[in-house]
Design a protein around this motif. Structure first.
Motif, mmCIF file in Angstrom:
data_model
loop_
_atom_site.group_PDB
_atom_site.id
_atom_site.type_symbol
_atom_site.label_atom_id
_atom_site.label_comp_id
_atom_site.label_asym_id
_atom_site.label_seq_id
_atom_site.Cartn_x
_atom_site.Cartn_y
_atom_site.Cartn_z
ATOM 1 N N ASN A 284 -16.409 -10.421 -41.574
ATOM 2 C CA ASN A 284 -16.834 -9.120 -41.048
ATOM 3 C C ASN A 284 -17.103 -9.113 -39.547
ATOM 4 O O ASN A 284 -18.182 -8.719 -39.099
ATOM 5 N N CYS A 285 -16.104 -9.533 -38.782
ATOM 6 C CA CYS A 285 -16.306 -9.536 -37.333
ATOM 7 C C CYS A 285 -15.001 -9.314 -36.584
ATOM 8 O O CYS A 285 -13.916 -9.339 -37.156
ATOM 9 N N LYS B 49 -16.480 -15.017 -31.726
ATOM 10 C CA LYS B 49 -16.923 -13.740 -32.274
ATOM 11 C C LYS B 49 -17.404 -12.854 -31.125
ATOM 12 O O LYS B 49 -18.214 -13.277 -30.297
ATOM 13 N N ASP C 136 -19.860 -7.687 -34.607
ATOM 14 C CA ASP C 136 -19.728 -7.434 -36.036
ATOM 15 C C ASP C 136 -18.753 -6.291 -36.255
ATOM 16 O O ASP C 136 -18.591 -5.416 -35.394
#
Length: 142
Positions: A40-41, A50, A53
């Protein structure tokens, strides 16, 4: 290398051996994925990391979509001297639509391009549109 479900990998990205990419991930173009990426990123870069989000990205894109649609309407009015129609706003119909059963044909076609039309229709019914309809959206723009 293991890639989860619902992952978008941008063009010219390189994924190294032994790396795990989680579920629901967007990898930016030209990224070098040399370590694990969580679920979920959004991740990008060289080396890939990353960035945010997926929920943050969704909110960011919703704001950007409204801005882009507003700019399109303003330029359309300026250059063509009239209101944009369904064809001109075909990329933005989610701003003022939430009923996949009552879409103009062009917008139904746009929804079908996503790939999983049944899931897209289900999501559309749950989402909250920003405007009552296209006319309401157009009236909101000065």
């Amino acid at each position: 290398m293991e890639i989860g479900n619902n992952v978008f990998i941008g063009m010219h990205s390189t994924i190294l051996k032994g790396v795990h990419i989680g579920q629901n991930v967007i990898i930016g173009a030209n990224s070098l994925v040399n370590k694990d990426i969580p679920d979920n990123c959004v991740a990008a870069g060289n080396p890939c990391r990353k960035i945010m989000d997926l929920s943050e990205y969704h909110q960011k894109r919703k704001k950007a979509q409204l801005k882009e649609a507003t700019e399109l309407v303003q330029l359309y009015r300026e250059r063509k001297g009239k209101e944009p129609d369904e064809r001109a706003l075909h990329e933005f119909f989610w701003l003022f639509s939430d009923d996949p059963d009552n879409l103009p044909e062009l917008w139904k076609h746009m929804n079908s391009l996503i790939g999983n039309e049944a899931l897209t229709n289900e999501v559309m019914k749950k989402h909250q549109k920003s405007f009552t309809d296209m006319d309401d959206f157009l009236k909101s723009i000065k």
